[in-house]
Write a protein that holds these residues in place. Structure first.
Motif, PDB file in Angstrom:
ATOM      1  N   ALA A  68      -2.817  -1.285   5.781  1.00  0.00           N
ATOM      2  CA  ALA A  68      -2.321  -2.588   4.947  1.00  0.00           C
ATOM      3  C   ALA A  68      -2.408  -3.894   5.915  1.00  0.00           C
ATOM      4  N   ASN A  92      -1.075  -7.670   8.792  1.00  0.00           N
ATOM      5  CA  ASN A  92      -0.768  -6.689   7.859  1.00  0.00           C
ATOM      6  C   ASN A  92       0.240  -7.305   6.607  1.00  0.00           C
ATOM      7  N   GLU A  93      -0.058  -7.610   5.903  1.00  0.00           N
ATOM      8  CA  GLU A  93       0.063  -8.168   4.253  1.00  0.00           C
ATOM      9  C   GLU A  93       2.032  -8.665   4.396  1.00  0.00           C
ATOM     10  N   SER A  94       2.685  -7.608   5.280  1.00  0.00           N
ATOM     11  CA  SER A  94       3.860  -7.745   5.540  1.00  0.00           C
ATOM     12  C   SER A  94       4.160  -9.603   5.432  1.00  0.00           C
ATOM     13  N   SER A  97       5.684 -11.089   3.055  1.00  0.00           N
ATOM     14  CA  SER A  97       7.081 -10.768   3.087  1.00  0.00           C
ATOM     15  C   SER A  97       8.132 -11.493   2.710  1.00  0.00           C
ATOM     16  N   ARG A  99      11.431 -10.692   2.424  1.00  0.00           N
ATOM     17  CA  ARG A  99      12.509  -9.731   2.869  1.00  0.00           C
ATOM     18  C   ARG A  99      13.471  -9.305   2.214  1.00  0.00           C
ATOM     19  N   TYR A 106       8.854  -0.799  -1.522  1.00  0.00           N
ATOM     20  CA  TYR A 106       7.416  -0.667  -1.017  1.00  0.00           C
ATOM     21  C   TYR A 106       7.752   0.756  -0.581  1.00  0.00           C
ATOM     22  N   GLN A 107       8.343   1.852  -1.555  1.00  0.00           N
ATOM     23  CA  GLN A 107       8.021   3.007  -0.339  1.00  0.00           C
ATOM     24  C   GLN A 107       7.714   3.482  -1.792  1.00  0.00           C
ATOM     25  N   TRP A 110       3.821   2.465  -1.850  1.00  0.00           N
ATOM     26  CA  TRP A 110       2.986   3.358  -0.423  1.00  0.00           C
ATOM     27  C   TRP A 110       2.726   5.247  -0.820  1.00  0.00           C
ATOM     28  N   LYS A 114      -0.805   6.214  -1.621  1.00  0.00           N
ATOM     29  CA  LYS A 114      -1.110   7.199  -1.147  1.00  0.00           C
ATOM     30  C   LYS A 114      -1.546   8.109  -1.930  1.00  0.00           C
ATOM     31  N   LEU A 123       6.875  -8.108  -6.384  1.00  0.00           N
ATOM     32  CA  LEU A 123       7.228  -8.579  -5.504  1.00  0.00           C
ATOM     33  C   LEU A 123       7.819  -9.539  -5.108  1.00  0.00           C
ATOM     34  N   ASN A 125       7.525 -12.524  -2.533  1.00  0.00           N
ATOM     35  CA  ASN A 125       6.411 -13.487  -1.100  1.00  0.00           C
ATOM     36  C   ASN A 125       7.115 -14.980  -1.145  1.00  0.00           C
TER      37      ASN A 125
HETATM   38  P1  FAD Z   1       7.538  -1.320   6.570  1.00  0.00           P
HETATM   39  O1  FAD Z   1       8.390  -0.484   7.228  1.00  0.00           O
HETATM   40  O2  FAD Z   1       6.036  -2.264   7.221  1.00  0.00           O
HETATM   41  O3  FAD Z   1       7.497  -1.132   4.994  1.00  0.00           O
HETATM   42  C1  FAD Z   1       8.735  -0.999   4.463  1.00  0.00           C
HETATM   43  C2  FAD Z   1       8.540   1.104   3.998  1.00  0.00           C
HETATM   44  O4  FAD Z   1       7.267   0.447   2.892  1.00  0.00           O
HETATM   45  C3  FAD Z   1       8.265   1.224   4.607  1.00  0.00           C
HETATM   46  O5  FAD Z   1      10.477   2.277   4.706  1.00  0.00           O
HETATM   47  C4  FAD Z   1       7.729   2.574   3.808  1.00  0.00           C
HETATM   48  O6  FAD Z   1       8.367   3.402   3.069  1.00  0.00           O
HETATM   49  C5  FAD Z   1       6.471   2.324   3.201  1.00  0.00           C
HETATM   50  N1  FAD Z   1       5.431   2.157   4.441  1.00  0.00           N
HETATM   51  C6  FAD Z   1       4.780   0.480   5.157  1.00  0.00           C
HETATM   52  N2  FAD Z   1       3.683   0.898   5.691  1.00  0.00           N
HETATM   53  C7  FAD Z   1       3.284   2.428   5.238  1.00  0.00           C
HETATM   54  C8  FAD Z   1       2.265   3.732   5.476  1.00  0.00           C
HETATM   55  N3  FAD Z   1       0.857   2.585   6.349  1.00  0.00           N
HETATM   56  N4  FAD Z   1       2.511   4.067   4.798  1.00  0.00           N
HETATM   57  C9  FAD Z   1       3.384   4.491   4.356  1.00  0.00           C
HETATM   58  N5  FAD Z   1       4.212   4.332   4.267  1.00  0.00           N
HETATM   59  C10 FAD Z   1       4.570   2.669   4.455  1.00  0.00           C
HETATM   60  N6  FAD Z   1       3.876  -6.246   0.885  1.00  0.00           N
HETATM   61  C11 FAD Z   1       4.980  -7.577   0.355  1.00  0.00           C
HETATM   62  O7  FAD Z   1       5.797  -8.062   0.810  1.00  0.00           O
HETATM   63  N7  FAD Z   1       3.855  -8.483  -0.058  1.00  0.00           N
HETATM   64  C12 FAD Z   1       2.732  -8.154  -0.089  1.00  0.00           C
HETATM   65  O8  FAD Z   1       1.711  -8.912  -1.143  1.00  0.00           O
HETATM   66  C13 FAD Z   1       1.827  -6.783  -0.222  1.00  0.00           C
HETATM   67  N8  FAD Z   1       0.801  -6.496  -0.809  1.00  0.00           N
HETATM   68  C14 FAD Z   1       0.345  -5.992  -0.262  1.00  0.00           C
HETATM   69  C15 FAD Z   1      -1.430  -5.371  -0.292  1.00  0.00           C
HETATM   70  C16 FAD Z   1      -1.619  -3.887   0.470  1.00  0.00           C
HETATM   71  C17 FAD Z   1      -3.208  -3.601  -0.320  1.00  0.00           C
HETATM   72  C18 FAD Z   1      -0.849  -3.409   0.813  1.00  0.00           C
HETATM   73  C19 FAD Z   1      -1.625  -1.704   0.864  1.00  0.00           C
HETATM   74  C20 FAD Z   1       0.331  -3.350   1.089  1.00  0.00           C
HETATM   75  C21 FAD Z   1       0.994  -4.687   0.887  1.00  0.00           C
HETATM   76  N9  FAD Z   1       2.425  -4.938   0.891  1.00  0.00           N
HETATM   77  C22 FAD Z   1       2.570  -6.246   0.814  1.00  0.00           C
HETATM   78  C23 FAD Z   1       3.215  -4.562   1.362  1.00  0.00           C
HETATM   79  C24 FAD Z   1       2.963  -4.440   3.004  1.00  0.00           C
HETATM   80  O9  FAD Z   1       1.961  -3.681   3.592  1.00  0.00           O
HETATM   81  C25 FAD Z   1       4.722  -3.642   3.566  1.00  0.00           C
HETATM   82  O10 FAD Z   1       4.703  -2.550   3.585  1.00  0.00           O
HETATM   83  C26 FAD Z   1       5.816  -4.681   3.074  1.00  0.00           C
HETATM   84  O11 FAD Z   1       5.903  -5.958   3.300  1.00  0.00           O
HETATM   85  C27 FAD Z   1       6.820  -4.222   4.033  1.00  0.00           C
HETATM   86  O12 FAD Z   1       7.091  -4.632   5.115  1.00  0.00           O
HETATM   87  P2  FAD Z   1       8.232  -4.600   6.091  1.00  0.00           P
HETATM   88  O13 FAD Z   1       7.919  -4.743   7.495  1.00  0.00           O
HETATM   89  O14 FAD Z   1       9.382  -4.847   5.587  1.00  0.00           O
HETATM   90  O15 FAD Z   1       8.339  -2.905   5.993  1.00  0.00           O
END
Ligand code: FAD
Length: 549
Positions: A68, A92-94, A97, A99, A106-107, A110, A114, A123, A125
């Motif tokens: 991401a 990262n796209e996060s 986020s 929060r 998110y789970q 993903w 996957k 979501l 944002n």
């Molecule tokens: P993280 O720990 O990053 O993620 C929370 C949960 O997501 C984890 O507990 C796990 O279960 C799962 N997860 C995270 N990364 C992975 C991984 N690489 N493989 C498997 N499981 C994983 N998020 C947004 O909030 N807004 C967006 O617009 C957004 N757009 C996205 C676009 C794309 C193409 C992708 C692939 C992801 C996007 N996401 C988006 C999701 C983002 O990447 C994060 O997973 C999310 O924001 C949560 O981030 P975090 O740091 O709070 O927790």
């Protein structure tokens, strides 16, 4: 225009987007597909032109690696989020986020991507300036030549306003529903095809009171009978109506109910896509029916009327009894007088030496005088005007007038009126008298039978253009041999005649005939007696000039 780090990265993005667009997942915004279509074949666009197209697409597009990490964002992404591409590429796209999206979302995201599936969802944002927005997101995995995930492609748009609108709409809807439900009046929105689109608690309560009969049908039928109301034409172009009072008769022994009805024509909001360009005059309309129950006030008026009626009926009854008694006396006197007349006409009586002839003549003269006095004493019948009458209403009044008698006899009255009966032209007092005779007869019959369970059933219905009223009792019944005789004047078949002169059924039949109708005893009825009264809705209401007395 594209600020990618290198030509290789640029090529990767083109590959990613090309393979995505080669078979765009279901749900890809139509605007994106349309933008590419404008350039012809999706697969063979020159890379520069291809990137320009993605760049100018009206939806926020981003391409990430498998973790991401953002590789590319288009111009719409920058405009929506407030981040420049330099600020987000490599992050990262996060970064978007807020929060506040539950981790389970998110789970779910993903897990789906996957498994190489497209994920669609919403979501929460944050923009760069900290303003929160609702992102409707589509994430699609992009596969390499070996079928492994190489990139993720995301498209998202701000649906905050839409969501607010939806929330506001849903709030308005609950507010309207709560207000409608709290309203004491019956409210229903009815389509031209008689389908109920919306109703309230009062409407549903009515559904129970009328044992599942659809209240909209009852109201529409009653309005049709009363004012010739036609739902279809009102929905097409007609005007509504206000304060039309209708009467509905619940089944069983429940009292009739009155409603003051108003109807408003409402334009139906057709949500079908095909209706988007439809002209207002082509739009379908519904009827908003509001029915305010006025039973209690109507009952008060009716009670007062009933008291007046009771007095006037007692007077009528007295006059009627007197008429019957005098008519019976005339009828009974006629027979010996005819014998005297016949005797006087015999030749032997003419040469009578012992004054027999004189005595007979004297008797005849004084009897004729007595007959004249009796005729003069007969109370004259009162002429009655024809008016519009409701048979259910008349029957209900008669039942109420007979309540004391019914209670004293320990009888069960099963009142089964047609929920709606068309009005007819008739003489109210005469008809009231007719049903009073029949109900009194039924009470007398059941009392004579001395059964443990004693019942009278009153039923009304419409058969084509006739109103049919059945008065049934579980008394001894009328034997076939006297089924016609009971209608003859002064015929009395009761074991205890009491005050009966044997004129009740004669007069009942006279009233029915006066309304172009009939009274008959149902020959097929078992276990008692069933008197059938048939009155035409469009009868002349007394072509024979019936007068009630
Ligand atoms: P993280 O720990 O990053 O993620 C929370 C949960 O997501 C984890 O507990 C796990 O279960 C799962 N997860 C995270 N990364 C992975 C991984 N690489 N493989 C498997 N499981 C994983 N998020 C947004 O909030 N807004 C967006 O617009 C957004 N757009 C996205 C676009 C794309 C193409 C992708 C692939 C992801 C996007 N996401 C988006 C999701 C983002 O990447 C994060 O997973 C999310 O924001 C949560 O981030 P975090 O740091 O709070 O927790």
């Amino acid at each position: 225009m594209i600020q990618s780090k290198s030509a290789t990265a640029n090529g990767e993005i083109v590959d990613a987007i090309s393979s995505f667009l080669a078979s765009p997942p279901a749900g890809t915004p139509a605007e994106v597909i349309a933008a590419f279509d404008a350039f012809g074949s999706k697969q063979h666009l020159p890379p520069k032109l291809f990137l320009e197209t993605v760049e100018q697409a009206p939806v926020a597009i981003s391409v990430t690696d498998t973790a991401a990490i953002i590789l590319y964002v288009n111009s719409a992404f920058e405009q929506l989020t407030g981040y420049t591409r330099e600020e987000v590429v490599g992050q990262n796209e996060s970064v978007l986020s807020s929060r506040s999206t539950p981790i389970t979302v998110y789970q779910d995201l993903w897990e789906a991507i996957k498994r190489q599936q497209v994920w669609r969802g919403t979501l929460i944002n944050l923009k760069k300036d900290g303003e929160g927005y609702l992102a409707e997101l589509v994430v699609s995995p992009v596969l390499d030549g070996q079928g492994k995930i190489a990139y993720f492609l995301a498209m998202h748009r701000d649906i905050t306003e839409l969501h607010q609108l939806e929330r506001r709409l849903s709030f308005q809807k609950s507010l309207t529903e709560a207000a409608l439900d709290a309203a004491p009046m019956v409210v229903a929105m009815i389509t031209a095809e008689r389908k109920v689109l919306l109703d309230n608690h009062a409407y549903k309560a009515l559904l129970g009171d009328f044992r599942g009969a659809e209240p909209s049908e009852l109201f529409l039928n009653a309005l049709q009978q009363q004012i010739g109301f036609d739902l279809m034409s009102v929905c097409q172009a007609g005007e509504g109506f206000t304060n039309i009072e209708v009467r509905l008769d619940p089944p069983g022994s429940a009292s009739p109910r009155w409603f003051s009805c108003s109807g408003v024509r409402v334009v139906e909001q057709d949500e079908a896509a095909q209706s988007y360009f439809r002209q207002p005059e082509q739009t379908r309309c519904c009827l908003l029916l509001i029915a305010n129950e006025v039973t209690s006030s109507r009952r008060r008026v009716n009670d007062a009327r009933l008291n007046m009626l009771r007095t006037s009926m007692a007077e009528q009854q007295m006059v009627q009894t007197m008429r019957e008694a005098i008519s019976a006396a005339i009828f009974k006197l006629q027979e010996p007088l005819n014998i005297i007349r016949a005797a006087l006409a015999m030749p032997g009586i003419g040469s009578d030496q012992h004054g027999l002839r004189q005595a007979l003549q004297h008797t005849l003269q004084s009897s004729d005088k007595a007959m004249d006095s009796l005729h003069a004493a007969l109370p004259s019948p009162t002429a009655e005007q024809i008016s519009i009458v409701n048979i259910n209403e008349i029957l209900h009044e008669v039942v109420r007038l007979s309540t004391e008698k019914l209670l004293a006899s320990g009888l069960v009255l099963d009142w089964r009126p047609a929920a709606v009966l068309p009005p007819m032209n008739g003489r109210v007092n005469a008809l009231r008298g007719l049903f009073k005779y029949l109900i009194d007869n039924a009470i007398q019959a059941v009392n004579q039978s001395r059964k443990d369970y004693r019942e009278i059933r009153l039923q009304t219905r419409q058969e084509n253009r006739d109103l049919v009223i059945e008065v049934m009792d579980n008394g001894p019944g009328i034997p076939g041999a006297i089924r016609l005789k009971v209608f003859e004047p002064f015929f009395c078949g009761w074991t205890r005649a009491g005050a009966h002169a044997g004129m009740g059924l004669t007069l009942a039949q006279e009233v029915a005939l006066g309304h172009d109708g009939s009274v008959e005893i149902d020959a097929d009825f078992c276990g008692g007696c069933c008197v059938l009264v048939r009155l035409p809705v469009n009868g002349t209401g007394g072509g024979g000039g019936y007068e009630s007395g």
